[in-house]
Design a protein around this motif. Structure first.
Motif, short mmCIF file in Angstrom:
data_model
loop_
_atom_site.label_atom_id
_atom_site.label_comp_id
_atom_site.label_asym_id
_atom_site.label_seq_id
_atom_site.Cartn_x
_atom_site.Cartn_y
_atom_site.Cartn_z
N CYS A 45 0.92 -1.03 0.17
CA CYS A 45 0.04 -0.04 0.05
C CYS A 45 0.62 1.12 0.01
O CYS A 45 1.92 1.31 0.77
CB CYS A 45 -0.84 -0.02 1.11
SG CYS A 45 -1.83 1.36 1.30
N HIS A 47 0.12 3.94 1.25
CA HIS A 47 -0.19 4.79 2.38
C HIS A 47 1.04 4.56 3.47
O HIS A 47 2.08 5.42 3.63
CB HIS A 47 -1.44 4.69 2.80
CG HIS A 47 -1.68 5.51 4.08
ND1 HIS A 47 -2.06 4.88 5.48
CD2 HIS A 47 -1.44 6.73 4.53
CE1 HIS A 47 -2.19 5.80 6.32
NE2 HIS A 47 -2.04 6.92 5.64
N GLN A 48 0.84 3.14 3.91
CA GLN A 48 2.07 3.19 5.04
C GLN A 48 2.53 1.75 4.94
O GLN A 48 2.89 1.00 5.74
CB GLN A 48 1.59 3.44 6.58
CG GLN A 48 1.44 4.87 6.75
CD GLN A 48 0.89 5.10 8.18
OE1 GLN A 48 0.91 4.20 9.00
NE2 GLN A 48 0.76 6.39 8.59
N GLY A 49 2.46 1.07 3.52
CA GLY A 49 2.97 -0.08 3.42
C GLY A 49 2.35 -1.33 3.68
O GLY A 49 2.92 -2.41 3.90
N GLY A 50 1.05 -1.37 3.83
CA GLY A 50 0.25 -2.36 4.23
C GLY A 50 0.19 -3.52 3.17
O GLY A 50 0.45 -3.28 2.15
N CYS A 66 -7.10 -2.09 1.54
CA CYS A 66 -6.07 -2.21 2.39
C CYS A 66 -6.55 -2.70 3.95
O CYS A 66 -7.34 -2.52 4.61
CB CYS A 66 -4.95 -0.93 2.35
SG CYS A 66 -3.66 -1.27 3.45
N LEU A 68 -5.00 -2.15 6.62
CA LEU A 68 -4.40 -1.45 7.70
C LEU A 68 -5.55 -0.17 8.07
O LEU A 68 -5.94 -0.07 9.18
CB LEU A 68 -3.02 -0.82 7.74
CG LEU A 68 -1.85 -1.86 7.64
CD1 LEU A 68 -0.47 -1.31 7.69
CD2 LEU A 68 -2.07 -2.67 8.81
N HIS A 69 -5.67 0.40 7.13
CA HIS A 69 -6.36 1.83 7.35
C HIS A 69 -7.63 1.94 6.36
O HIS A 69 -8.16 3.06 6.37
CB HIS A 69 -5.61 3.11 7.34
CG HIS A 69 -4.38 3.09 8.10
ND1 HIS A 69 -3.20 2.74 7.30
CD2 HIS A 69 -4.19 2.90 9.28
CE1 HIS A 69 -2.12 2.67 8.29
NE2 HIS A 69 -2.64 2.70 9.51
N ASP A 70 -8.18 0.90 5.93
CA ASP A 70 -9.29 0.90 4.83
C ASP A 70 -9.11 1.43 3.65
O ASP A 70 -10.04 2.26 3.11
CB ASP A 70 -10.65 1.48 5.66
CG ASP A 70 -10.93 0.42 6.46
OD1 ASP A 70 -10.60 -0.85 6.24
OD2 ASP A 70 -12.04 0.73 7.46
N GLY A 71 -8.00 2.24 3.31
CA GLY A 71 -7.73 2.63 2.01
C GLY A 71 -7.81 1.76 1.02
O GLY A 71 -7.94 0.45 1.41
N PRO A 84 -7.23 6.87 3.29
CA PRO A 84 -6.05 7.80 3.22
C PRO A 84 -5.29 7.62 2.19
O PRO A 84 -4.18 8.47 2.13
CB PRO A 84 -5.25 7.56 4.73
CG PRO A 84 -5.24 6.08 4.92
CD PRO A 84 -6.74 5.68 4.24
N CYS A 85 -5.48 6.76 1.22
CA CYS A 85 -4.52 6.60 0.08
C CYS A 85 -4.56 7.88 -0.86
O CYS A 85 -5.80 7.95 -1.24
CB CYS A 85 -4.73 5.28 -0.65
SG CYS A 85 -4.70 3.96 0.64
S1 FES Z 1 -1.31 1.36 4.97
FE1 FES Z 1 -2.84 0.94 3.59
S2 FES Z 1 -4.50 2.32 4.08
FE2 FES Z 1 -2.70 2.70 5.40
#
Ligand code: FES
Length: 108
Positions: A45, A47-50, A66, A68-71, A84-85
């Motif tokens: 991902c 965003h933060q590598g999920g 994703c 992790l944070h539903d992006g 948040p992506c």
């Molecule tokens: S790491 Fe994928 S939405 Fe944050």
């Protein structure tokens, strides 16, 4: 970034409506099968590598959620489809040869 088409998986490893994580030329790639078509995007991902293969495949919209944070991302283009992506992930070209799924450089 992939520089040429490489063998990534067998079709039998990616049944309809599922995702598979593979490594090809040091790239972490997510392969998904939706409605008989195969898609390949970067598995990390933006965003933060999920790990996207640990998320959810949304077959109706051809997206991956994703874990992790539903992006989420469009499997066809790698474009982000939900916060948040904000940055896209690489979308790879896919070729099928017999029972083999090959992935290659993004088509521009
Ligand atoms: S790491 Fe994928 S939405 Fe944050």
């Amino acid at each position: 970034m992939l520089t040429k088409f490489v063998e990534a998986a067998k079709k039998s490893q990616v049944p309809e409506g599922t995702m598979l994580s593979v490594k090809a030329e040091n790239e972490d790639i997510l392969i998904a099968c939706v409605d008989g078509d195969y898609y390949a995007i970067n598995n990390l991902c933006s965003h933060q590598g999920g790990w996207l293969d640990q998320g959810e495949l949304l077959t109706e919209s051809c997206e991956v959620l994703c874990p992790l944070h539903d992006g989420s991302f469009d499997l066809k283009t790698g474009e982000p489809t939900a916060e948040p992506c904000k940055e896209p992930v690489a979308a790879y070209a896919v070729r099928i040869e017999g029972d083999t799924i090959l992935v290659g450089p993004p088509e521009k």
